[in-house]
Motif scaffolding. Structure first.
Motif, short mmCIF file in Angstrom:
data_model
loop_
_atom_site.label_atom_id
_atom_site.label_comp_id
_atom_site.label_asym_id
_atom_site.label_seq_id
_atom_site.Cartn_x
_atom_site.Cartn_y
_atom_site.Cartn_z
N LEU A 52 0.81 -1.68 0.12
CA LEU A 52 -0.45 -0.40 0.02
C LEU A 52 0.94 1.36 -0.67
CD1 LEU A 52 -2.41 -0.40 2.39
CD2 LEU A 52 -3.42 -0.21 0.21
N THR A 53 1.95 1.08 0.42
CA THR A 53 2.57 2.60 0.93
C THR A 53 2.97 3.08 -0.71
OG1 THR A 53 2.95 1.85 2.97
CG2 THR A 53 4.80 3.08 2.26
N GLU A 54 4.53 0.87 -1.51
CA GLU A 54 4.77 1.21 -2.45
C GLU A 54 3.98 2.25 -3.55
OE1 GLU A 54 6.22 -2.29 -3.27
OE2 GLU A 54 7.38 -1.86 -1.42
N ALA A 55 2.12 1.56 -3.26
CA ALA A 55 1.49 2.10 -4.21
C ALA A 55 1.08 3.22 -4.58
CB ALA A 55 0.25 0.95 -4.27
N GLY A 56 1.75 4.62 -3.12
CA GLY A 56 1.13 5.48 -2.90
C GLY A 56 -0.54 5.70 -2.71
N LEU A 57 -0.83 4.37 -1.55
CA LEU A 57 -2.00 4.46 -0.72
C LEU A 57 -1.91 4.66 0.29
CD1 LEU A 57 -3.88 0.95 -3.20
CD2 LEU A 57 -3.74 4.11 -2.72
N PHE A 58 -0.32 4.31 1.38
CA PHE A 58 -0.57 5.06 2.09
C PHE A 58 1.03 5.63 2.23
CE2 PHE A 58 -1.39 1.28 5.46
CZ PHE A 58 -2.76 1.29 4.83
N GLU A 59 0.68 6.81 3.20
CA GLU A 59 1.63 7.39 3.80
C GLU A 59 2.78 7.03 5.32
OE1 GLU A 59 0.38 12.40 2.15
OE2 GLU A 59 0.15 11.73 4.24
N GLU A 60 3.60 7.18 4.74
CA GLU A 60 4.65 6.72 5.90
C GLU A 60 5.11 8.27 6.90
OE1 GLU A 60 7.77 3.64 7.15
OE2 GLU A 60 7.80 3.85 4.76
N GLY A 61 5.32 7.50 7.81
CA GLY A 61 5.69 9.10 8.28
C GLY A 61 6.72 8.03 9.70
N ILE A 62 6.86 8.41 10.77
CA ILE A 62 7.85 8.25 12.51
C ILE A 62 7.53 8.57 13.11
CG2 ILE A 62 10.35 7.82 13.31
CD1 ILE A 62 10.39 6.93 10.62
N ARG A 63 6.86 7.65 14.12
CA ARG A 63 6.54 8.27 14.96
C ARG A 63 7.59 8.42 16.88
NH1 ARG A 63 1.30 5.81 18.10
NH2 ARG A 63 0.59 6.80 16.28
N ILE A 64 7.66 9.45 16.79
CA ILE A 64 8.91 10.13 17.45
C ILE A 64 8.00 9.50 19.27
CG2 ILE A 64 10.56 11.25 18.82
CD1 ILE A 64 11.12 10.81 15.88
#
Length: 127
Positions: free
Chosen positions: A76-88
């Motif tokens: 899903l991330t590679e397809a652009g349907l999910f955005e990935e971030g970092i939870r600090i």
């Protein structure tokens, strides 16, 4: 040809047709259609919201086995349907978090333009 009523722009690439919606995410149409054809990916998309969630939180909200879910989240991330971030986290154990990158995807067929893929952007994440 690009449909002028579609927000965003299309780009032909070596990997196929891509659609850039008004946000910063690019949706790879072939990968997106593959993901949307997968019931596990659809379930993850259903439980994902505009509020970022870790993989563990997504897995807890659905019935997909952990090992499968991580592969589907990557798809899903590679397809652009999910955005990935970092939870600090204050304890130093940072975690990737995910949110839906699009609210809607439309597929249109016409004899003039062929297949048109459109993606409606999700609301931007608040910092």
């Amino acid at each position: 040809m690009t449909n002028p009523s579609t927000a965003g722009s299309r780009n032909e690439t070596a990997t196929g047709l891509q659609f850039r919606h008004p946000g910063t995410q690019t949706v790879d149409s072939e990968a997106a259609l593959t993901a949307l054809n997968d019931p596990d990916c659809r379930e993850l998309l259903e439980v994902a919201t505009d509020e970022p969630r870790t993989a563990a939180e997504l897995i807890e909200a659905c019935s997909i086995p952990r090992s499968t879910a991580y592969r589907k989240i990557d798809l899903l991330t590679e397809a652009g349907l999910f955005e990935e971030g970092i939870r600090i986290r204050t304890d130093g154990k940072h975690a990737s978090e995910y949110r839906r990158a699009v609210e809607e995807i439309t597929v249109s067929l016409s004899t003039d333009d062929g297949v048109e893929i459109g993606a409606g952007a999700a609301a931007p994440a608040c910092d």
